[in-house]
Design a protein around this motif. Structure first.
Motif, mmCIF file in Angstrom:
data_model
loop_
_atom_site.group_PDB
_atom_site.id
_atom_site.type_symbol
_atom_site.label_atom_id
_atom_site.label_comp_id
_atom_site.label_asym_id
_atom_site.label_seq_id
_atom_site.Cartn_x
_atom_site.Cartn_y
_atom_site.Cartn_z
ATOM 1 N N ARG A 61 -46.728 -81.811 11.380
ATOM 2 C CA ARG A 61 -47.645 -80.926 10.651
ATOM 3 C C ARG A 61 -48.403 -80.017 11.612
ATOM 4 N N ALA A 62 -48.870 -80.576 12.699
ATOM 5 C CA ALA A 62 -49.605 -79.781 13.688
ATOM 6 C C ALA A 62 -48.684 -78.760 14.352
ATOM 7 N N TYR A 63 -47.469 -79.164 14.633
ATOM 8 C CA TYR A 63 -46.526 -78.273 15.311
ATOM 9 C C TYR A 63 -46.169 -77.089 14.415
ATOM 10 N N ALA A 64 -45.900 -77.359 13.140
ATOM 11 C CA ALA A 64 -45.536 -76.292 12.220
ATOM 12 C C ALA A 64 -46.708 -75.339 11.986
ATOM 13 N N ALA A 65 -47.943 -75.870 11.957
ATOM 14 C CA ALA A 65 -49.112 -75.023 11.759
ATOM 15 C C ALA A 65 -49.316 -74.078 12.936
ATOM 16 N N GLU A 66 -48.896 -74.500 14.110
ATOM 17 C CA GLU A 66 -49.109 -73.700 15.321
ATOM 18 C C GLU A 66 -47.969 -72.728 15.597
ATOM 19 N N HIS A 67 -46.778 -73.029 15.117
ATOM 20 C CA HIS A 67 -45.612 -72.227 15.487
ATOM 21 C C HIS A 67 -44.896 -71.699 14.247
ATOM 22 N N PRO A 68 -44.952 -70.383 14.011
ATOM 23 C CA PRO A 68 -44.181 -69.792 12.907
ATOM 24 C C PRO A 68 -42.677 -70.018 13.143
ATOM 25 N N GLY A 69 -41.949 -70.114 12.073
ATOM 26 C CA GLY A 69 -40.517 -70.340 12.211
ATOM 27 C C GLY A 69 -40.144 -71.801 12.214
ATOM 28 N N VAL A 70 -41.173 -72.676 12.155
ATOM 29 C CA VAL A 70 -40.924 -74.117 12.074
ATOM 30 C C VAL A 70 -41.374 -74.595 10.698
ATOM 31 N N ARG A 71 -40.455 -75.166 9.945
ATOM 32 C CA ARG A 71 -40.759 -75.683 8.618
ATOM 33 C C ARG A 71 -40.564 -77.192 8.629
#
Length: 372
Positions: A61-71
């Motif tokens: 969840r934290a990774y996707a919030a920080e990096h666009p293109g990650v779902r």
């Protein structure tokens, strides 16, 4: 003001995640940071939290919030590697899909090379080379890697039948999504889920491209990996091979192809039954008898290309369901190998990028990865 639709990514990288908290960032970063700046919209990452018991869900969840293109997809119960891949596939929108396991990672330059080959050849399946990486950092070439050499342009399996003997995993293939749908291919539950998925891809493909470059780093020896786990779940392989032969009978009923797959199946099962790291000794006899039953069930009427030497002898023993003779042969062969084993000689490590080299002959090419 007219809103333009977002372009469809060329590549979806689907990453099933379960119990890999220590490796997750390395995996995701190796994909995300490798996307060229001018190709940011060409790649999406779909990470599937398979109800991971550790902090993987929170990290995703934290990774996707920080990096666009990650779902991210978060499953409410653990379904296993195959169904988790299906969950990612269901939301992926890329023209091509690459299933990357979350404890492995990609070497630099991989994404650019893959995108270039996809655009140039427009294959149904793009096959990739890999290295095995031990926990101590040692890197080894896979025994089947030499089969990927010298294949320019696009081919069919009929042109290069040896490609069927390349390690049958999902992660060494990038697949056109609509082609997968046309073949009615999904992952099945259980261990060894790659068997009825990976082989049909090559059988049905009209356009196979091979990228003779190390594009994947396959982690060895991780606790929880099935290739280093003693479990009765190795018996799942029998149902997976039944599914493979059922699919072939429906879609490509060719006697020669059936014979090739039969040889691969017996070779693979002999690897499993002889591996102390996978089967507890008290399960070995039962597993051998199951191999013999599959030998009777799937034996082509016209026979099959049985190997020579000790391997061929093991095939004959399986055909006769002669477990005691197999056990004696196995012990004698292991003892002879132990007595003749030379002192370890350091092997050169091929570069991570660019073409890799032929592997040592004593590695097994058929040790299927299966589930983590």
């Amino acid at each position: 003001m007219v809103n333009q639709p977002a372009p469809t990514p060329l590549l979806s990288v689907v990453v099933p995640v379960h119990g890999v908290e220590a490796y997750l960032h390395q995996c995701l970063d190796s994909v995300r940071t490798d996307v060229p700046a001018d190709a940011a919209g060409a790649v999406e990452i779909v990470a599937v939290d398979d109800a991971s018991p550790d902090r993987c869900g929170e990290l995703l969840r934290a990774y996707a919030a920080e990096h666009p293109g990650v779902r991210t997809v978060h499953l409410t119960r653990n379904v296993g590697l195959g169904p988790a891949r299906n969950a990612g596939l269901d939301v992926a929108v890329g023209e091509y899909v690459w299933f990357v396991d979350s404890d492995d990672w990609l070497p630099p330059g991989t994404i650019a090379a893959v995108l270039d080959r996809l655009r140039t050849h427009r294959p149904d399946v793009l096959m990739l080379d890999h290295l095995r990486v031990s926990e101590d950092g040692r890197r080894e070439v896979d025994a089947s890697s030499h089969l990927l050499r010298g294949i320019p342009g696009v081919v069919r399996l009929a042109d290069r039948p040896g490609l069927l003997r390349v390690q049958h995993t999902a992660w060494n293939k990038v697949v056109r999504r609509e082609f997968m749908v046309d073949l009615e291919l999904r992952f099945h539950p259980g261990w060894y889920e790659d068997i009825p998925f990976s082989n049909p891809l090559l059988i049905g493909a009209e356009r196979i491209s091979v990228l003779d470059r190390v594009c994947y780093l396959y982690r060895q020896g991780r606790q929880g990996a099935i290739t280093s786990t003693r479990s009765g779940r190795h018996f799942d392989a029998f149902a997976q091979y039944d599914r493979l032969f059922d699919w072939v009978a429906r879609r490509y009923p060719d006697e020669r192809l059936r014979g090739e797959l039969f040889t691969l199946m017996i070779n693979h099962m002999l690897v499993v039954v002889g591996n102390d790291g996978r089967l507890h000794p008290h399960l070995r006899r039962e597993f051998f008898h199951r191999i013999a039953a599959h030998h009777r069930r799937h034996l082509p009427p016209g026979g099959y290309p049985r190997p020579g030497g000790v391997a061929g002898l093991k095939h004959r023993l399986v055909g006769r369901d002669a477990y005691l003779a197999y056990a004696v042969l196995r012990q004698a062969h292991r003892l002879a190998g132990w007595l003749c084993r030379p002192a370890a000689v350091p092997q050169p490590v091929p570069p991570v990028v660019g073409p890799s080299h032929d592997s040592p002959a004593d590695r097994d090419a058929l040790a299927g990865r299966g589930s983590r």
